[in-house]
Design an enzyme around this catalytic site. Structure first.
Site, PDB file in Angstrom:
ATOM      1  CD  GLU A   1      -2.840  -1.366   2.235  1.00 41.43           C
ATOM      2  OE1 GLU A   1      -3.957  -0.863   2.304  1.00 41.43           O
ATOM      3  OE2 GLU A   1      -2.357  -2.067   3.139  1.00 41.43           O
TER       4      GLU A   1
ATOM      5  N   GLY B   1      -7.127   4.960   4.862  1.00 42.43           N
ATOM      6  CA  GLY B   1      -6.665   5.976   3.899  1.00 42.43           C
ATOM      7  C   GLY B   1      -7.054   7.381   4.329  1.00 42.43           C
TER       8      GLY B   1
ATOM      9  CD  GLU C   1     -10.414  -4.718   6.229  1.00 42.78           C
ATOM     10  OE1 GLU C   1      -9.305  -5.025   6.705  1.00 42.78           O
ATOM     11  OE2 GLU C   1     -10.538  -3.913   5.286  1.00 42.78           O
TER      12      GLU C   1
ATOM     13  CG  ASN D   1      -9.347  -0.947   7.163  1.00 42.25           C
ATOM     14  OD1 ASN D   1      -8.585  -1.712   6.593  1.00 42.25           O
ATOM     15  ND2 ASN D   1     -10.644  -0.931   6.901  1.00 42.25           N
TER      16      ASN D   1
ATOM     17  NE  ARG E   1     -12.945   2.241   5.780  1.00 43.36           N
ATOM     18  CZ  ARG E   1     -12.050   1.819   4.890  1.00 43.36           C
ATOM     19  NH1 ARG E   1     -11.068   2.593   4.488  1.00 43.36           N
ATOM     20  NH2 ARG E   1     -12.146   0.605   4.387  1.00 43.36           N
TER      21      ARG E   1
ATOM     22  CE1 TYR F   1      -6.965   2.986  -2.172  1.00 45.08           C
ATOM     23  CE2 TYR F   1      -6.247   0.831  -2.942  1.00 45.08           C
ATOM     24  CZ  TYR F   1      -6.546   1.691  -1.907  1.00 45.08           C
ATOM     25  OH  TYR F   1      -6.442   1.271  -0.619  1.00 45.08           O
TER      26      TYR F   1
ATOM     27  CG  ASP G   1     -13.981  -2.244   5.382  1.00 49.03           C
ATOM     28  OD1 ASP G   1     -14.238  -1.042   5.529  1.00 49.03           O
ATOM     29  OD2 ASP G   1     -12.936  -2.659   4.830  1.00 49.03           O
TER      30      ASP G   1
ATOM     31  CB  SER H   1      -5.068  -2.254  -0.967  1.00 47.16           C
ATOM     32  OG  SER H   1      -4.866  -1.018  -0.331  1.00 47.16           O
TER      33      SER H   1
HETATM   34  N1  LIG Z   1     -17.315 -12.260   2.775  1.00 45.23           N
HETATM   35  C1  LIG Z   1     -17.447 -11.310   1.838  1.00 45.23           C
HETATM   36  N2  LIG Z   1     -18.588 -11.203   1.143  1.00 45.23           N
HETATM   37  C2  LIG Z   1     -18.743 -10.255   0.173  1.00 45.23           C
HETATM   38  N3  LIG Z   1     -17.789  -9.367  -0.168  1.00 45.23           N
HETATM   39  C3  LIG Z   1     -16.613  -9.428   0.509  1.00 45.23           C
HETATM   40  C4  LIG Z   1     -16.387 -10.391   1.541  1.00 45.23           C
HETATM   41  N4  LIG Z   1     -15.136 -10.218   2.010  1.00 45.23           N
HETATM   42  C5  LIG Z   1     -14.609  -9.183   1.321  1.00 45.23           C
HETATM   43  N5  LIG Z   1     -15.488  -8.704   0.405  1.00 45.23           N
HETATM   44  C6  LIG Z   1     -15.245  -7.618  -0.547  1.00 45.23           C
HETATM   45  O1  LIG Z   1     -13.834  -7.436  -0.696  1.00 45.23           O
HETATM   46  C7  LIG Z   1     -13.424  -6.146  -0.229  1.00 45.23           C
HETATM   47  C8  LIG Z   1     -12.097  -6.223   0.524  1.00 45.23           C
HETATM   48  O2  LIG Z   1     -12.236  -7.103   1.621  1.00 45.23           O
HETATM   49  P1  LIG Z   1     -11.709  -6.777   3.069  1.00 45.23           P
HETATM   50  O3  LIG Z   1     -11.994  -7.968   3.918  1.00 45.23           O
HETATM   51  O4  LIG Z   1     -12.263  -5.470   3.514  1.00 45.23           O
HETATM   52  O5  LIG Z   1     -10.123  -6.699   2.862  1.00 45.23           O
HETATM   53  P2  LIG Z   1      -9.091  -5.490   2.617  1.00 45.23           P
HETATM   54  O6  LIG Z   1      -8.227  -5.501   3.825  1.00 45.23           O
HETATM   55  O7  LIG Z   1      -8.330  -5.880   1.395  1.00 45.23           O
HETATM   56  O8  LIG Z   1      -9.888  -4.235   2.448  1.00 45.23           O
HETATM   57  C9  LIG Z   1     -14.566  -5.665   0.631  1.00 45.23           C
HETATM   58  O9  LIG Z   1     -14.569  -4.253   0.670  1.00 45.23           O
HETATM   59  C10 LIG Z   1     -15.785  -6.287  -0.057  1.00 45.23           C
HETATM   60  O10 LIG Z   1     -16.152  -5.552  -1.210  1.00 45.23           O
HETATM   61 MG   LIG Z   2     -11.455  -3.510   3.625  1.00 43.50          MG
END
Ligand SMILES: Nc1ncnc2c1ncn2[C@@H]1O[C@H](COP(=O)(O)OP(=O)(O)O)[C@@H](O)[C@H]1O
Ligand SMILES: [Mg+2]
Length: 311
Positions: free
Chosen positions: A23, A274, A268, A270, A253, A214, A255, A149
């Site tokens: 990143e 960003g 997750e 963060n 943040r 991005y 998610d 990312s």
């Molecule tokens: N279990 C899931 N079901 C649906 N979409 C997912 C799932 N896990 C991740 N995603 C999608 O992938 C993206 C990145 O996943 P995330 O777990 O937030 O990892 P990162 O640390 O790369 O942001 C999420 O913002 C979402 O759009």
């Molecule tokens: Mg994420």
């Protein structure tokens, strides 16, 4: 207090950015934006690109603003070094940073305290052959435990494509195979103890991948997020509980996905999200009536030592 009086309270501030994680580029942009805001607020701030033996350079500073995303900045190692050097820093402490960076440990913790997160399976290099046969329901998301990312991630629709996706994730770390939640995506920023207005993310792509994050012009961000008030309140409460459960502090943040039945699932946390002018935390802050400069100053406040021991 006037701006210049206030700046004395903070002393000389190093903005840590860059580094050599996946990143790096985003971190350079976050760091530049933070540096610009701090200087506008009359803070004596300098940028430090975190490559090589950069810790030596920090001796001359009174505190640091961590704008380094991913490994080496967001995972507790830098926080540990700064504790040893007794240099105050922004955001979460060692334990919260390390836990939040590790999607496997974080999800196990959430399961332990009954917070909702999609079911998952952990796969290491040696377990690949035996474990993957157990995955019966598709689609699934495959991701490395400690990246950001969307690096090394894939959505997998059929059993035939699973092995390749797991091999990709294993290039980075141990892998998670997680139930795919079909539905809406939200992200919730937290500043100190305030939960900011949630943002809804919409992408025509399969998921919010690196390009959607991005590069793409067709990712939509909605803030206010459009949920009805009860659902929005439930989402904010869940995000705050998730943040507190890992003892995160300062800012962060969370998610979250929402399925067709309206159930929320934590993806997750963060701990160094960003901070470019078009990033999600600044967007949520703006909706909450907090300017970019005010946001940066509130994050800087979190470097006063009591912050990391909260919760
Ligand atoms: N279990 C899931 N079901 C649906 N979409 C997912 C799932 N896990 C991740 N995603 C999608 O992938 C993206 C990145 O996943 P995330 O777990 O937030 O990892 P990162 O640390 O790369 O942001 C999420 O913002 C979402 O759009
Ligand atoms: Mg994420």
């Amino acid at each position: 207090m006037s701006k210049s009086n206030e700046s004395e309270k903070f002393g000389k501030v190093a903005v840590l950015y860059g580094g050599d994680s996946a990143e790096r580029d985003i971190s350079l942009q976050s760091g530049e934006s933070v540096l610009h805001a701090l200087r506008e607020e009359c803070i004596a701030a300098e940028g430090v690109d975190c490559r090589g033996n950069y810790l030596q350079k920090l001796a001359e500073f009174d505190r640091v603003f961590i704008a380094l995303h991913g490994r080496g900045g967001e995972d507790g190692t830098l926080q540990g070094a700064l504790e040893v050097l007794r240099i105050p820093y922004t955001g979460s402490g060692v334990l919260a940073s390390a836990l939040a960076m590790d999607k496997v440990l974080c999800k196990q913790l959430w399961e332990g305290v009954n917070l909702p997160t999609p079911e998952f399976l952990v796969v290491t290099e040696s377990e690949q052959l035996t474990k993957l046969n157990k995955v019966e329901n598709f689609p699934v998301m495959v991701k490395p435990a400690r990246e950001g990312s969307s690096v090394g991630m894939s959505k997998v629709d059929t059993a035939g494509d699973l092995k390749q996706a797991v091999s990709l994730a294993l290039q980075y770390d141990i892998a998670l195979v997680e139930r795919y939640i079909q539905g809406e995506e939200y992200t919730v920023a937290i500043l100190g103890d305030k939960v900011l207005p949630p943002v809804r993310l919409k992408t025509p792509r399969d998921f919010y991948d690196y390009e959607a994050k991005y590069q793409s012009q067709d990712t939509e961000y909605r803030c206010p997020c459009g949920l009805d008030p009860d659902d929005e309140a439930a989402l904010k409460t869940l995000a705050y509980e998730a943040y507190k459960s890992v003892s995160a502090s300062g800012w962060g943040r969370v998610d979250v996905m929402r399925d067709a039945a309206g159930r929320f699932y934590l993806l997750e946390i963060n701990t160094v999200p960003g901070m470019t002018s078009h990033s999600l935390v600044p967007m949520a802050a703006k909706q909450g009536g907090i300017s970019f400069n005010r946001l940066v100053m509130e994050i800087l406040e979190s470097s006063f030592p009591q912050s990391h021991s909260q919760g």
